[in-house]
Motif scaffolding. Structure first.
Motif, PDB file in Angstrom:
ATOM      1  N   ARG A  55       0.860  -1.178   0.000  1.00 43.81           N
ATOM      2  CA  ARG A  55       0.000   0.000   0.000  1.00 43.81           C
ATOM      3  C   ARG A  55       0.895   1.226   0.000  1.00 43.81           C
ATOM      4  NH1 ARG A  55      -4.190  -1.945   4.767  1.00 43.81           N
ATOM      5  NH2 ARG A  55      -5.173  -3.566   3.514  1.00 43.81           N
ATOM      6  N   TRP A  56       0.489   2.255  -0.740  1.00 39.49           N
ATOM      7  CA  TRP A  56       1.292   3.463  -0.772  1.00 39.49           C
ATOM      8  C   TRP A  56       0.426   4.666  -1.106  1.00 39.49           C
ATOM      9  CZ3 TRP A  56       1.148  -0.010  -4.658  1.00 39.49           C
ATOM     10  CH2 TRP A  56       0.951   0.453  -5.946  1.00 39.49           C
ATOM     11  N   VAL A  57       1.037   5.837  -0.937  1.00 34.23           N
ATOM     12  CA  VAL A  57       0.350   7.112  -1.149  1.00 34.23           C
ATOM     13  C   VAL A  57       1.111   7.940  -2.170  1.00 34.23           C
ATOM     14  CG1 VAL A  57       1.543   8.155   0.812  1.00 34.23           C
ATOM     15  CG2 VAL A  57      -0.558   9.180   0.005  1.00 34.23           C
ATOM     16  N   LEU A  58       0.380   8.637  -3.018  1.00 31.17           N
ATOM     17  CA  LEU A  58       0.944   9.653  -3.904  1.00 31.17           C
ATOM     18  C   LEU A  58       0.457  10.993  -3.360  1.00 31.17           C
ATOM     19  CD1 LEU A  58       0.487   8.241  -7.509  1.00 31.17           C
ATOM     20  CD2 LEU A  58       2.506   8.226  -6.073  1.00 31.17           C
ATOM     21  N   TYR A  59       1.385  11.802  -2.906  1.00 28.41           N
ATOM     22  CA  TYR A  59       1.032  13.061  -2.259  1.00 28.41           C
ATOM     23  C   TYR A  59       0.578  14.099  -3.270  1.00 28.41           C
ATOM     24  CZ  TYR A  59       3.436  11.084   1.731  1.00 28.41           C
ATOM     25  OH  TYR A  59       3.814  10.272   2.754  1.00 28.41           O
ATOM     26  N   ASN A  60      -0.372  14.888  -2.855  1.00 27.89           N
ATOM     27  CA  ASN A  60      -0.826  16.024  -3.646  1.00 27.89           C
ATOM     28  C   ASN A  60      -0.003  17.222  -3.190  1.00 27.89           C
ATOM     29  OD1 ASN A  60      -2.218  17.858  -5.186  1.00 27.89           O
ATOM     30  ND2 ASN A  60      -3.946  17.990  -3.802  1.00 27.89           N
ATOM     31  N   GLY A  61       1.088  17.494  -3.864  1.00 25.38           N
ATOM     32  CA  GLY A  61       1.990  18.570  -3.456  1.00 25.38           C
ATOM     33  C   GLY A  61       3.266  18.004  -2.867  1.00 25.38           C
ATOM     34  N   ALA A  62       3.771  18.675  -1.841  1.00 24.92           N
ATOM     35  CA  ALA A  62       5.046  18.284  -1.243  1.00 24.92           C
ATOM     36  C   ALA A  62       4.962  16.906  -0.605  1.00 24.92           C
ATOM     37  CB  ALA A  62       5.460  19.312  -0.190  1.00 24.92           C
ATOM     38  N   THR A  63       6.042  16.144  -0.738  1.00 24.72           N
ATOM     39  CA  THR A  63       6.123  14.821  -0.144  1.00 24.72           C
ATOM     40  C   THR A  63       6.481  14.980   1.326  1.00 24.72           C
ATOM     41  OG1 THR A  63       6.808  13.899  -2.252  1.00 24.72           O
ATOM     42  CG2 THR A  63       7.271  12.589  -0.313  1.00 24.72           C
ATOM     43  N   ASP A  64       5.484  14.831   2.197  1.00 23.64           N
ATOM     44  CA  ASP A  64       5.664  15.008   3.629  1.00 23.64           C
ATOM     45  C   ASP A  64       4.750  14.015   4.338  1.00 23.64           C
ATOM     46  OD1 ASP A  64       6.025  15.844   6.205  1.00 23.64           O
ATOM     47  OD2 ASP A  64       5.079  17.805   5.936  1.00 23.64           O
ATOM     48  N   ALA A  65       5.344  13.080   5.062  1.00 22.92           N
ATOM     49  CA  ALA A  65       4.567  12.023   5.707  1.00 22.92           C
ATOM     50  C   ALA A  65       3.577  12.558   6.729  1.00 22.92           C
ATOM     51  CB  ALA A  65       5.501  11.024   6.376  1.00 22.92           C
ATOM     52  N   SER A  66       3.795  13.745   7.269  1.00 26.02           N
ATOM     53  CA  SER A  66       2.837  14.294   8.231  1.00 26.02           C
ATOM     54  C   SER A  66       1.564  14.775   7.554  1.00 26.02           C
ATOM     55  CB  SER A  66       3.473  15.434   9.029  1.00 26.02           C
ATOM     56  OG  SER A  66       3.653  16.582   8.231  1.00 26.02           O
TER      57      SER A  66
END
Length: 130
Positions: free
Chosen positions: A50-61
């Motif tokens: 499972r993974w995420v593609l961030y909308n904008g800056a790559t920041d886990a928070s």
């Protein structure tokens, strides 16, 4: 910066290789921040990836708590299906603001002017002779 910049920089969004790697994977949802969540393939232990593609800056928070639980296999169903609706008293999750203009700065911080309130009578400075 133009088109080539996101191709080579992972911190500014998804790279070209990440977008190519989505082929054959299942998009399972999207959060309120616009992040996209995917599932597909398995790791060496047979657990689905499972993974995420961030909308904008790559920041886990920037991953809300409910999606964090899904990403880390704390619950199997997508948060929209498995979790109860948010309570009226719950605040929305917000990313870590450290290093931004919106970061918390106490009164004595250099960024906030560097002046703090004078100490009161309950403070006594340490001296080596005492």
């Amino acid at each position: 910066m133009g088109l080539p910049f996101p191709i080579f920089t992972w911190w500014n969004g998804s790279t070209f290789g990440t977008w190519l790697g989505r082929r054959g994977k299942t998009r399972v949802g999207e959060d309120a921040l616009g992040n996209l969540y995917f599932e597909g393939g398995t790791d060496p232990n047979g657990i689905p990836r499972r993974w995420v593609l961030y909308n904008g800056a790559t920041d886990a928070s920037r991953v809300p708590p409910e999606w964090f639980g899904w990403l880390h296999h704390q619950h199997d169903a997508v948060p929209d299906q498995s979790l109860p609706p948010a309570r009226i008293w719950e605040k929305p999750a917000e990313p870590n603001l450290t290093g931004t203009r919106a970061a918390y700065r106490p009164s004595g911080a250099l960024e906030a002017g560097g002046h703090r309130a004078r100490s009161t009578g309950d403070y006594e400075a340490w001296t080596p002779d005492a």
